[in-house]
Design a protein around this motif. Structure first.
Motif, PDB file in Angstrom:
ATOM      1  N   UNK A 101       0.847  -1.199   0.000  1.00 48.20           N
ATOM      2  CA  UNK A 101       0.000   0.000   0.000  1.00 48.20           C
ATOM      3  C   UNK A 101       0.886   1.255   0.000  1.00 48.20           C
ATOM      4  N   UNK A 102       0.263   2.415  -0.114  1.00 50.24           N
ATOM      5  CA  UNK A 102       1.051   3.649  -0.177  1.00 50.24           C
ATOM      6  C   UNK A 102       1.928   3.831   1.066  1.00 50.24           C
ATOM      7  N   UNK A 103       1.425   3.431   2.223  1.00 53.36           N
ATOM      8  CA  UNK A 103       2.206   3.552   3.463  1.00 53.36           C
ATOM      9  C   UNK A 103       3.478   2.711   3.403  1.00 53.36           C
ATOM     10  N   UNK A 104       3.415   1.568   2.730  1.00 45.79           N
ATOM     11  CA  UNK A 104       4.571   0.669   2.616  1.00 45.79           C
ATOM     12  C   UNK A 104       5.718   1.389   1.920  1.00 45.79           C
ATOM     13  N   UNK A 105       5.402   1.991   0.771  1.00 49.64           N
ATOM     14  CA  UNK A 105       6.436   2.687  -0.005  1.00 49.64           C
ATOM     15  C   UNK A 105       6.923   3.936   0.738  1.00 49.64           C
ATOM     16  N   UNK A 106       5.980   4.705   1.267  1.00 42.16           N
ATOM     17  CA  UNK A 106       6.350   5.971   1.906  1.00 42.16           C
ATOM     18  C   UNK A 106       7.335   5.732   3.052  1.00 42.16           C
ATOM     19  N   UNK A 107       7.056   4.756   3.894  1.00 41.69           N
ATOM     20  CA  UNK A 107       7.914   4.531   5.067  1.00 41.69           C
ATOM     21  C   UNK A 107       9.246   3.920   4.661  1.00 41.69           C
ATOM     22  N   UNK A 108       9.272   3.085   3.621  1.00 48.35           N
ATOM     23  CA  UNK A 108      10.583   2.536   3.240  1.00 48.35           C
ATOM     24  C   UNK A 108      11.473   3.631   2.678  1.00 48.35           C
ATOM     25  N   UNK A 109      10.891   4.550   1.905  1.00 45.01           N
ATOM     26  CA  UNK A 109      11.699   5.659   1.361  1.00 45.01           C
ATOM     27  C   UNK A 109      12.309   6.512   2.478  1.00 45.01           C
ATOM     28  N   UNK A 110      11.469   6.856   3.441  1.00 46.50           N
ATOM     29  CA  UNK A 110      11.948   7.696   4.549  1.00 46.50           C
ATOM     30  C   UNK A 110      13.089   6.995   5.293  1.00 46.50           C
ATOM     31  N   UNK A 138       5.261  -1.942  -4.956  1.00 45.27           N
ATOM     32  CA  UNK A 138       6.039  -3.183  -4.759  1.00 45.27           C
ATOM     33  C   UNK A 138       7.437  -3.044  -5.351  1.00 45.27           C
ATOM     34  N   UNK A 139       7.486  -2.593  -6.606  1.00 45.29           N
ATOM     35  CA  UNK A 139       8.780  -2.527  -7.305  1.00 45.29           C
ATOM     36  C   UNK A 139       9.729  -1.582  -6.569  1.00 45.29           C
ATOM     37  N   UNK A 140       9.224  -0.407  -6.185  1.00 46.27           N
ATOM     38  CA  UNK A 140      10.094   0.596  -5.555  1.00 46.27           C
ATOM     39  C   UNK A 140      10.524   0.139  -4.160  1.00 46.27           C
ATOM     40  N   UNK A 141       9.606  -0.424  -3.394  1.00 50.24           N
ATOM     41  CA  UNK A 141       9.963  -0.884  -2.046  1.00 50.24           C
ATOM     42  C   UNK A 141      11.023  -1.988  -2.123  1.00 50.24           C
ATOM     43  N   UNK A 142      10.814  -2.940  -3.021  1.00 49.31           N
ATOM     44  CA  UNK A 142      11.776  -4.046  -3.125  1.00 49.31           C
ATOM     45  C   UNK A 142      13.149  -3.547  -3.556  1.00 49.31           C
ATOM     46  N   UNK A 143      13.160  -2.541  -4.440  1.00 49.47           N
ATOM     47  CA  UNK A 143      14.442  -2.067  -4.973  1.00 49.47           C
ATOM     48  C   UNK A 143      15.344  -1.500  -3.880  1.00 49.47           C
ATOM     49  N   UNK A 144      14.757  -0.994  -2.791  1.00 50.62           N
ATOM     50  CA  UNK A 144      15.598  -0.356  -1.760  1.00 50.62           C
ATOM     51  C   UNK A 144      15.634  -1.134  -0.441  1.00 50.62           C
ATOM     52  N   UNK A 145      14.962  -2.293  -0.382  1.00 53.17           N
ATOM     53  CA  UNK A 145      14.931  -3.029   0.889  1.00 53.17           C
ATOM     54  C   UNK A 145      16.230  -3.802   1.103  1.00 53.17           C
ATOM     55  N   UNK A 146      16.588  -3.964   2.382  1.00 52.45           N
ATOM     56  CA  UNK A 146      17.807  -4.711   2.720  1.00 52.45           C
ATOM     57  C   UNK A 146      17.529  -6.194   2.867  1.00 52.45           C
ATOM     58  N   UNK A 147      16.363  -6.528   3.450  1.00 57.03           N
ATOM     59  CA  UNK A 147      15.973  -7.922   3.572  1.00 57.03           C
ATOM     60  C   UNK A 147      14.583  -8.058   2.970  1.00 57.03           C
ATOM     61  N   UNK A 148      14.411  -9.095   2.132  1.00 58.40           N
ATOM     62  CA  UNK A 148      13.144  -9.239   1.404  1.00 58.40           C
ATOM     63  C   UNK A 148      12.557 -10.615   1.711  1.00 58.40           C
ATOM     64  N   UNK A 149      11.412 -10.613   2.375  1.00 60.21           N
ATOM     65  CA  UNK A 149      10.771 -11.857   2.795  1.00 60.21           C
ATOM     66  C   UNK A 149       9.663 -12.218   1.812  1.00 60.21           C
ATOM     67  N   UNK A 150       9.754 -13.415   1.233  1.00 61.11           N
ATOM     68  CA  UNK A 150       8.774 -13.784   0.206  1.00 61.11           C
ATOM     69  C   UNK A 150       7.818 -14.871   0.697  1.00 61.11           C
ATOM     70  N   UNK A 151       6.624 -14.872   0.072  1.00 61.45           N
ATOM     71  CA  UNK A 151       5.594 -15.839   0.438  1.00 61.45           C
ATOM     72  C   UNK A 151       5.682 -17.112  -0.403  1.00 61.45           C
ATOM     73  N   UNK A 152       6.351 -17.045  -1.532  1.00 59.52           N
ATOM     74  CA  UNK A 152       6.503 -18.250  -2.365  1.00 59.52           C
ATOM     75  C   UNK A 152       7.719 -18.094  -3.270  1.00 59.52           C
ATOM     76  N   UNK A 153       8.085 -19.194  -3.908  1.00 61.77           N
ATOM     77  CA  UNK A 153       9.336 -19.170  -4.676  1.00 61.77           C
ATOM     78  C   UNK A 153       9.214 -18.414  -5.999  1.00 61.77           C
ATOM     79  N   UNK A 154       7.997 -18.255  -6.494  1.00 61.88           N
ATOM     80  CA  UNK A 154       7.836 -17.443  -7.709  1.00 61.88           C
ATOM     81  C   UNK A 154       8.218 -15.996  -7.398  1.00 61.88           C
ATOM     82  N   UNK A 155       7.864 -15.541  -6.209  1.00 55.93           N
ATOM     83  CA  UNK A 155       8.207 -14.171  -5.797  1.00 55.93           C
ATOM     84  C   UNK A 155       9.721 -14.027  -5.638  1.00 55.93           C
ATOM     85  N   UNK A 156      10.364 -15.030  -5.054  1.00 56.69           N
ATOM     86  CA  UNK A 156      11.837 -14.980  -4.933  1.00 56.69           C
ATOM     87  C   UNK A 156      12.456 -14.915  -6.328  1.00 56.69           C
ATOM     88  N   UNK A 157      11.928 -15.692  -7.275  1.00 56.44           N
ATOM     89  CA  UNK A 157      12.467 -15.672  -8.653  1.00 56.44           C
ATOM     90  C   UNK A 157      12.324 -14.286  -9.271  1.00 56.44           C
TER      91      UNK A 157
END
Ligand code: UD1
Length: 366
Positions: A101-110, A138-157
């Motif tokens: 959601x918008x809060x997800x991206x906003x807080x990761x940027x800050x 999703x794309x922007x948050x993932x691009x700057x995250x240090x640890x990325x937790x996925x729900x399935x292996x397609x997401x990891x791919x």
């Protein structure tokens, strides 16, 4: 140095994801570590927020940014403006964001710009549809995250394909399913809405801007739903965005007049899961419900032409039916005749994802 984790929740689908994280922190983190709960206030109605805190046993937030609704730019900017001083004052070691959601991206940027590590829970989901605001988040948050937790292996791919180093990606399972597992018995004990019988009704949810913000599209979808409702009662707890648009486009009266389509206000978590679990099938455009129905083995007809959760179609009970009224009607009739459903549960959707996340965070050495 004791660790501080700031866990961010802003909108309804975030609350089911932070509840098990907070519990896992309580169980596993060292006594001097602190987990701060930050509510951005993106969702603020009792039915969209408080009721979920109560149902899920989430404690009061340590900070509420109270940003409320607005355009994407306004909402994202307000969260950023309000979150920055909190980060400066509290200096968390980690900011943990969930979902898209918008809060997800906003807080990761800050956080990232203040040099604070970011962990994204539910990383790597991709619909491939960049007209969807959530896809950009999703794309922007993932691009700057240090640890990325996925729900399935397609997401990891997906993340590996986008160049995220493998050592930052952890396939841990699904925190939304942690919450479902925990509350399912309680949900099955809730009463069904008056006049509907177990297995003899279907559930509708609809809130995507693409489906509900355009009067013609919304009206066409409603026509299809009315046709389905002539064969099976449809229970329709409507999101505030949808409710407002039904009124704005003069469509609410038509729905209220149609006997079988039961329009109602949004439900709390436990009651809603109880409703879905005992239904014949679900018609939805939600993301999370595609996962919940897969876990529950309830057929799900998704009124979208793409999904960021393809695992639910591949091995779960989900089927994309788009927003064409004929397709929606035909798929629902097929579901009524028992020609959909089945499926199995994706790996690690077992109720323990949040514990794996907290273990990984505590073990992380940059
Ligand atoms: C947001 C998320 C979406 C998620 C959905 C779940 C983004 C971009 N979208 O969409 O991914 O699936 O939450 O609900 O972050 N409103 C109220 N009361 C509330 C909240 C909202 O009346 O408590 C109304 C307001 O008119 C508001 C509208 O709903 O303008 C939309 O709210 P907003 O938070 O902008 O997006 P959602 O459609 O809820």
């Amino acid at each position: 140095m004791p660790l501080t984790f700031a866990i961010v929740a802003g909108a309804r689908p975030n609350f089911m994801k932070v509840a098990p994280l907070l519990r896992a922190f309580d169980q596993k983190a060292p006594k001097d570590a602190a987990a701060l709960l930050i509510h951005t206030g993106q969702h603020y109605d009792a039915a969209m927020s408080e009721d979920f805190f109560r149902d899920l046993g989430i404690r009061q937030p340590d900070v509420n940014l109270r940003v409320g609704s607005g355009s994407h730019a306004e909402q994202t900017a307000r969260v950023m403006l309000a979150f920055e001083p909190v980060c400066i004052e509290r200096r968390p070691d980690w900011v943990i964001v969930v979902g898209d959601v918008n809060s997800t991206l906003a807080c990761s940027l800050v956080a990232k710009k203040l040099g604070i590590a970011v962990a994204h829970v539910e990383a790597g989901l991709r619909s491939g549809d960049r007209t969807m605001p959530e896809e950009i988040n999703r794309i922007c948050t993932d691009a700057i995250s240090d640890l990325l937790f996925t729900t399935d292996e397609l997401a990891s791919d997906n993340l590996l394909r986008e160049g995220i180093p493998a050592e930052r990606i952890r396939f841990v399972g699904n925190t939304m399913i942690d919450t479902l597992v925990r509350h399912l018995d309680q949900a099955l004990a809730t009463p069904l809405p008056e006049g509907v019988l177990q297995g003899e009704y279907a559930v509708v949810t609809l809130h995507r801007p693409a489906n509900v913000d355009d009067p013609e599209r919304l009206s066409n979808i409603l026509h299809a739903l009315e046709a389905v409702a002539s064969r099976i009662p449809l229970v329709f707890p409507a999101h505030p965005r949808t409710q407002k648009n039904l009124e704005r486009f003069d469509l609410a009266d038509r729905l209220i007049r149609s006997n079988a389509l039961r329009l109602m206000p949004p439900m709390g978590y436990v009651q809603f899961i109880g409703l879905v679990a005992r239904s014949r099938f679900v018609l939805t455009d939600s993301g999370g419900i595609q996962e919940e129905t897969t876990y529950l083995g309830v057929p799900c007809l998704t009124m979208r032409s793409n999904t960021e959760r393809p695992i639910t179609c591949r091995i779960g009970t989900n089927m994309l039916v788009g927003s064409d009224p004929d397709k929606i009607r035909n798929a629902a009739f097929a579901a009524l005749n028992g020609r959909s459903g089945g499926g199995s549960t994706p790996a690690k959707w077992d109720g323990h994802a949040a514990e794996r996340i907290v273990d990984a965070l505590l073990a992380w050495r940059p």
